[in-house]
Write a protein that holds these residues in place. Structure first.
Motif, mmCIF file in Angstrom:
data_model
loop_
_atom_site.group_PDB
_atom_site.id
_atom_site.type_symbol
_atom_site.label_atom_id
_atom_site.label_comp_id
_atom_site.label_asym_id
_atom_site.label_seq_id
_atom_site.Cartn_x
_atom_site.Cartn_y
_atom_site.Cartn_z
ATOM 1 N N GLY A 65 -0.225 1.872 9.587
ATOM 2 C CA GLY A 65 -1.437 1.684 8.797
ATOM 3 C C GLY A 65 -2.357 2.895 8.843
ATOM 4 N N GLY A 66 -2.505 3.490 10.032
ATOM 5 C CA GLY A 66 -3.344 4.681 10.159
ATOM 6 C C GLY A 66 -2.779 5.866 9.392
ATOM 7 N N PHE A 67 -1.466 6.055 9.475
ATOM 8 C CA PHE A 67 -0.826 7.144 8.728
ATOM 9 C C PHE A 67 -0.971 6.934 7.221
ATOM 10 N N LEU A 68 -0.835 5.670 6.798
ATOM 11 C CA LEU A 68 -0.979 5.349 5.379
ATOM 12 C C LEU A 68 -2.401 5.649 4.899
ATOM 13 N N GLY A 69 -3.380 5.297 5.710
ATOM 14 C CA GLY A 69 -4.767 5.598 5.365
ATOM 15 C C GLY A 69 -5.028 7.089 5.269
ATOM 16 N N ASN A 70 -4.435 7.859 6.172
ATOM 17 C CA ASN A 70 -4.589 9.320 6.115
ATOM 18 C C ASN A 70 -4.005 9.891 4.827
ATOM 19 N N SER A 71 -2.840 9.396 4.436
ATOM 20 C CA SER A 71 -2.218 9.883 3.194
ATOM 21 C C SER A 71 -3.056 9.519 1.979
ATOM 22 N N LEU A 72 -3.609 8.304 1.971
ATOM 23 C CA LEU A 72 -4.472 7.906 0.861
ATOM 24 C C LEU A 72 -5.708 8.783 0.782
ATOM 25 N N LEU A 73 -6.306 9.071 1.926
ATOM 26 C CA LEU A 73 -7.506 9.904 1.967
ATOM 27 C C LEU A 73 -7.224 11.319 1.467
ATOM 28 N N VAL A 74 -6.153 11.916 1.957
ATOM 29 C CA VAL A 74 -5.812 13.285 1.570
ATOM 30 C C VAL A 74 -5.429 13.348 0.091
ATOM 31 N N SER A 75 -4.643 12.389 -0.375
ATOM 32 C CA SER A 75 -4.221 12.389 -1.779
ATOM 33 C C SER A 75 -5.411 12.206 -2.711
ATOM 34 N N ALA A 76 -6.306 11.266 -2.372
ATOM 35 C CA ALA A 76 -7.480 11.028 -3.214
ATOM 36 C C ALA A 76 -8.393 12.258 -3.243
#
Length: 274
Positions: A65-76
């Motif tokens: 979940g934390g890794f997924l949140g990081n990817s969402l943040l960076v992509s956005a």
């Protein structure tokens, strides 16, 4: 009759190509719900005999979940910066005739052809010098620098396909050039904007090499690095690996399915008319 036969042939070929492209994803999705014994069984089954969510529970416990949140943040962050910076630059290339315009276009095309791996050492040095190592901001800035040329190119070619009369009409109503871009041109350029955004998102979401180079701490890392870590952590336990791969693949796949008509229109509209 001949035209009908060609239509049927095209349909059959299209269906076969679609099946070949989707089968690995669907088989991986199905296998992510299988038990460890069923995954390695030969011959393999297409559907799980005893569906289980244990693989997804395992990767959630491992912090996916934390890794997924990081990817969402960076992509956005990358998408927002590419649109904010790329749209005005693309509009200038599409509508203005200025000294050096041709040179600017050549530079943009040339930059798009440079392999990302060849830029890792200077990128690492630059990010370290400005104190942004192991930060999401540093990664967003690097991704933006890498993807801004293609975003500018796609948007500029699509802007050229729009009639200038609409912009002149808006400016006669009191809009400035900047207001015309954001209130008239961009809303009309939704297909081109979607095409540019999808290119940027796919790169930022899937990148491994740049992220693993610039991010050192575990809590900062993105989803592709997490999948690589699971490979070492779980060893031969294919269930969690397949589950983590589906977590990374399905969001992008769904995004493409939802926006495919805009993507196709954006790539063909600007390309044909630009």
């Amino acid at each position: 009759m001949a035209r009908l036969s060609r239509g049927v042939l095209r349909l059959v070929v299209s269906l076969l190509l679609a099946a070949a492209a989707l089968f690995p994803i669907l088989f991986g999705l199905s296998s992510s719900f299988k038990t460890p014994r069923e995954i390695i069984r030969f011959p393999p089954s297409l559907l799980p005999a005893e569906p289980t969510i244990e693989n997804y529970h395992a990767i959630w416990q491992a912090g996916i979940g934390g890794f997924l949140g990081n990817s969402l943040l960076v992509s956005a962050g990358t998408v927002i910066l590419c649109v904010l910076l790329g749209a005005p630059a693309a509009y200038a290339l599409a509508r203005y005739r200025f000294a050096g315009r041709t040179a600017a276009i050549i530079v943009i095309v040339a930059v798009m052809s440079i392999p990302v791996a060849s830029l890792l050492i200077p990128t690492y040095t630059l990010i370290a010098d400005i104190g942004l190592m192991n930060t999401h901001l540093g990664l967003v800035l690097v991704y933006t620098a890498y993807q801004l040329p293609i975003a500018v190119w796609i948007l500029a070619t699509y802007f050229q396909s729009l009639p200038e009369e609409l912009e002149w009409s808006a400016m006669m109503d009191g809009y400035s050039r900047f207001q015309t871009l954001w209130r008239v041109v961009l809303p009309l350029s939704r297909p081109g904007l979607v095409a540019a955004v999808l290119f940027v998102v796919v790169f930022a979401w899937n990148d491994f090499v740049v992220a693993v180079t610039l991010l050192s701490s575990e809590e900062k890392r993105t989803l592709p690095i997490a999948i690589y870590n699971f490979l070492g952590f779980y060893g031969r336990e294919w269930g969690p690996l397949l589950a983590s791969a589906m977590v990374a693949t399905v969001p992008i796949l769904v995004l493409f399915i939802l926006l495919q008509r805009y993507f196709v229109a954006g790539m063909t509209g600007g390309g044909v008319k630009g």
